[in-house]
Design a protein around this motif. Structure first.
Motif, mmCIF file in Angstrom:
data_model
loop_
_atom_site.group_PDB
_atom_site.id
_atom_site.type_symbol
_atom_site.label_atom_id
_atom_site.label_comp_id
_atom_site.label_asym_id
_atom_site.label_seq_id
_atom_site.Cartn_x
_atom_site.Cartn_y
_atom_site.Cartn_z
ATOM 1 N N LEU A 133 66.419 111.851 73.310
ATOM 2 C CA LEU A 133 65.136 112.194 72.700
ATOM 3 C C LEU A 133 65.339 113.115 71.493
ATOM 4 C CD1 LEU A 133 62.846 112.862 75.807
ATOM 5 C CD2 LEU A 133 62.755 110.901 74.258
ATOM 6 N N LEU A 134 66.187 114.109 71.664
ATOM 7 C CA LEU A 134 66.436 115.062 70.580
ATOM 8 C C LEU A 134 67.133 114.411 69.389
ATOM 9 C CD1 LEU A 134 67.592 118.150 72.663
ATOM 10 C CD2 LEU A 134 65.451 117.914 71.384
ATOM 11 N N GLU A 135 68.063 113.524 69.650
ATOM 12 C CA GLU A 135 68.794 112.870 68.571
ATOM 13 C C GLU A 135 67.890 111.970 67.730
ATOM 14 O OE1 GLU A 135 73.324 112.627 70.365
ATOM 15 O OE2 GLU A 135 71.960 110.939 70.717
ATOM 16 N N ASN A 136 66.856 111.414 68.359
ATOM 17 C CA ASN A 136 65.979 110.474 67.664
ATOM 18 C C ASN A 136 64.702 111.114 67.126
ATOM 19 O OD1 ASN A 136 67.567 108.050 68.057
ATOM 20 N ND2 ASN A 136 67.090 108.283 70.215
ATOM 21 N N MET A 137 64.597 112.440 67.220
ATOM 22 C CA MET A 137 63.393 113.133 66.769
ATOM 23 C C MET A 137 63.665 113.849 65.447
ATOM 24 S SD MET A 137 61.088 116.055 68.725
ATOM 25 C CE MET A 137 61.804 115.598 70.252
ATOM 26 N N GLU A 138 62.776 113.621 64.477
ATOM 27 C CA GLU A 138 62.925 114.308 63.194
ATOM 28 C C GLU A 138 62.084 115.584 63.162
ATOM 29 O OE1 GLU A 138 62.724 113.305 58.434
ATOM 30 O OE2 GLU A 138 62.322 111.735 59.891
ATOM 31 N N ILE B 96 64.156 119.396 87.154
ATOM 32 C CA ILE B 96 63.336 118.869 86.070
ATOM 33 C C ILE B 96 62.384 117.840 86.663
ATOM 34 C CG2 ILE B 96 63.332 117.513 83.932
ATOM 35 C CD1 ILE B 96 66.103 118.701 83.334
ATOM 36 N N THR B 97 61.089 118.080 86.489
ATOM 37 C CA THR B 97 60.096 117.170 87.056
ATOM 38 C C THR B 97 59.342 116.376 86.002
ATOM 39 O OG1 THR B 97 58.448 118.931 87.098
ATOM 40 C CG2 THR B 97 59.745 118.598 89.106
ATOM 41 N N GLN B 98 59.339 116.867 84.763
ATOM 42 C CA GLN B 98 58.560 116.178 83.729
ATOM 43 C C GLN B 98 59.107 116.541 82.357
ATOM 44 O OE1 GLN B 98 54.331 116.441 84.289
ATOM 45 N NE2 GLN B 98 53.931 116.399 82.090
ATOM 46 N N ILE B 99 59.053 115.579 81.440
ATOM 47 C CA ILE B 99 59.456 115.804 80.057
ATOM 48 C C ILE B 99 58.349 115.250 79.168
ATOM 49 C CG2 ILE B 99 61.145 115.295 78.255
ATOM 50 C CD1 ILE B 99 63.199 114.868 80.526
ATOM 51 N N ASP B 100 57.805 116.107 78.298
ATOM 52 C CA ASP B 100 56.778 115.699 77.353
ATOM 53 C C ASP B 100 57.348 115.790 75.943
ATOM 54 O OD1 ASP B 100 54.488 115.389 79.154
ATOM 55 O OD2 ASP B 100 54.671 117.557 79.424
ATOM 56 N N LYS B 101 57.167 114.734 75.177
ATOM 57 C CA LYS B 101 57.653 114.696 73.798
ATOM 58 C C LYS B 101 56.457 114.552 72.868
ATOM 59 C CE LYS B 101 60.165 111.659 70.694
ATOM 60 N NZ LYS B 101 60.837 110.372 70.592
#
Length: 52
Positions: free
Chosen positions: A15-20, A33-38
């Protein structure tokens, strides 16, 4: 490290690599870790208009 933890870490890294621009919010419950919001922002440049 548990295999599941490795999968979560690989997912977060991808996710981090593909986020500008944006943010990543990781929710942890009882040490897991129960949830990840982008939230991703896409920015567009405005074309300048010549006023003649």
């Amino acid at each position: 490290m548990k295999q599941l933890d490795e999968l979560k870490l690989k997912y977060i890294i991808s996710l981090l690599e593909n986020m500008e621009y944006g943010s990543l919010n990781i929710t942890v419950h009882a040490g897991e870790i129960t949830q990840i919001d982008k939230t991703e922002k896409k920015r567009f440049t405005l074309a300048k208009v010549n006023k003649s």
